[in-house]
Design an enzyme around this catalytic site. Structure first.
Site, PDB file in Angstrom:
ATOM      1  N   ASN A   8       0.751  -1.327   0.022  1.00 58.87           N
ATOM      2  CA  ASN A   8      -0.044  -0.021  -0.070  1.00 58.87           C
ATOM      3  C   ASN A   8       0.723   1.181  -0.146  1.00 58.87           C
ATOM      4  OD1 ASN A   8      -2.044   1.832   0.442  1.00 58.87           O
ATOM      5  ND2 ASN A   8      -2.471   1.505   2.436  1.00 58.87           N
ATOM      6  N   LYS A  10      -0.198   4.205  -0.347  1.00 56.27           N
ATOM      7  CA  LYS A  10      -0.785   5.598   0.199  1.00 56.27           C
ATOM      8  C   LYS A  10      -0.306   6.754  -0.949  1.00 56.27           C
ATOM      9  CE  LYS A  10      -0.307   3.485   4.473  1.00 56.27           C
ATOM     10  NZ  LYS A  10      -0.004   3.696   6.207  1.00 56.27           N
ATOM     11  N   HIS A  85      -9.444   1.599   4.818  1.00 54.00           N
ATOM     12  CA  HIS A  85      -8.393   1.803   5.555  1.00 54.00           C
ATOM     13  C   HIS A  85      -8.546   2.732   6.676  1.00 54.00           C
ATOM     14  CE1 HIS A  85      -4.198   2.817   6.373  1.00 54.00           C
ATOM     15  NE2 HIS A  85      -3.994   1.832   5.713  1.00 54.00           N
ATOM     16  N   GLU A  87      -6.745   5.114   7.671  1.00 52.35           N
ATOM     17  CA  GLU A  87      -6.587   6.804   6.958  1.00 52.35           C
ATOM     18  C   GLU A  87      -7.781   7.190   6.433  1.00 52.35           C
ATOM     19  OE1 GLU A  87      -2.979   5.990   5.216  1.00 52.35           O
ATOM     20  OE2 GLU A  87      -2.090   5.345   7.108  1.00 52.35           O
ATOM     21  N   GLU A 157      -5.673  -4.454  10.917  1.00 49.51           N
ATOM     22  CA  GLU A 157      -4.616  -3.176  10.833  1.00 49.51           C
ATOM     23  C   GLU A 157      -4.938  -2.344  12.205  1.00 49.51           C
ATOM     24  OE1 GLU A 157      -2.439  -1.964   7.225  1.00 49.51           O
ATOM     25  OE2 GLU A 157      -4.405  -1.122   7.101  1.00 49.51           O
ATOM     26  N   GLY A 163       2.239   2.912  10.696  1.00 49.10           N
ATOM     27  CA  GLY A 163       3.059   4.005  10.362  1.00 49.10           C
ATOM     28  C   GLY A 163       3.858   4.400  11.667  1.00 49.10           C
ATOM     29  N   SER A 194       3.243  -1.349  10.577  1.00 51.92           N
ATOM     30  CA  SER A 194       4.423  -1.477  10.907  1.00 51.92           C
ATOM     31  C   SER A 194       5.433  -2.715  10.616  1.00 51.92           C
ATOM     32  CB  SER A 194       4.865  -1.132  12.320  1.00 51.92           C
ATOM     33  OG  SER A 194       4.620   0.333  12.592  1.00 51.92           O
TER      34      SER A 194
END
Ligand code: PGA
Length: 233
Positions: A8, A10, A85, A87, A157, A163, A194
């Site tokens: 991914n 991003k 996701h 985010e 996740e 991250g 991570s």
């Protein structure tokens, strides 16, 4: 046996040229699925990589400024699409209801959905992670049939691990994987958050995830290759 490694990217890298170069370097196996930003999909596809989108809208076409439809990404050659996701949930305010609509629309077009779920730090601290995850699954997959489940890949996740360099301990992650499997038995389950070359094999060999969703490390060729080597070994 690992089923897939999702890269991914991003909102990276910064240029089309870099995306092509990176795709060529990390396309190590047909099980690697590269999910670049929309403007790079075509370029990455040209390298021969299996491609996925990072999101898409639930309608086929129409007055939806800024949105991209499942039909469009399918025509571009996407086999996969990431939906929900964290985010998008927490920066862009995407709700379970929106995620559910997107998942249904994508399945209708024959796309395989990588459906992200994960609890936030405060939810884990107050031991609410299982309730949160169960609700995300229940609401996100509302109205789907058992047959649809096999086209869904769940990506666990934990939000606090994304991250941050603070990956979820593999014993903890395994407990969650088993919990998810009890709710939805027919879907593959990935771990993300991570992942690096030191912890990657733990999620496959100590915990028994079907694959990994890799963000930051999928932008670093050396590290991605090391991860691949470790989990293949
Ligand atoms: P990370 O991102 O590997 O950089 O933690 C994972 C993700 O957000 O998919």
């Amino acid at each position: 046996m690992i089923k897939m490694i999702v890269a991914n990217w991003k909102m990276n890298p910064s240029t089309l040229e870099k995306s092509s170069k990176l795709a060529k370097s990390i396309n190590l196996d047909p099980r690697v699925i590269i999910c670049p930003p929309f403007p790079y999909l075509n370029e990455v596809k040209k390298t021969g990589a299996v491609i996925g989108a990072q999101d898409c809208f639930w309608e086929k076409e129409g007055s939806f400024t800024g949105e991209v439809s499942p039909v469009m990404i399918k025509k571009l050659g996407c086999k996969y699409v990431i939906i929900g996701h964290s985010e998008r949930r927490w920066i862009l305010g995407e709700t379970d209801n929106v995620i559910n609509k997107k998942i249904k629309a994508c399945l209708k077009e024959g796309l395989k959905v990588i459906f992200c779920i994960g609890e936030r730090q405060e939810e884990r601290k107050s031991k609410k992670e299982l309730v949160v995850l169960k609700n995300q699954i229940k609401n996100g997959l509302k109205g789907l049939s058992k047959d649809d489940y096999s086209k869904i890949i769940i990506a666990y996740e934990p939000v606090w691990a994304i991250g941050t360099g603070k990956a979820c301990n593999s014993d903890e992650a395994e407990k969650i994987r088993v919990f998810i499997k009890e709710i939805i038995n027919d879907s593959a389950i990935l771990y993300g958050g991570s992942v690096d070359s030191l912890n990657a094999s733990d999620y496959i060999n100590k915990a028994f995830f079907d694959g990994l969703l890799i963000g930051g490390a999928s932008l670093k060729v050396g590290e991605f290759k090391r991860i691949f080597k470790k989990i293949k070994a």
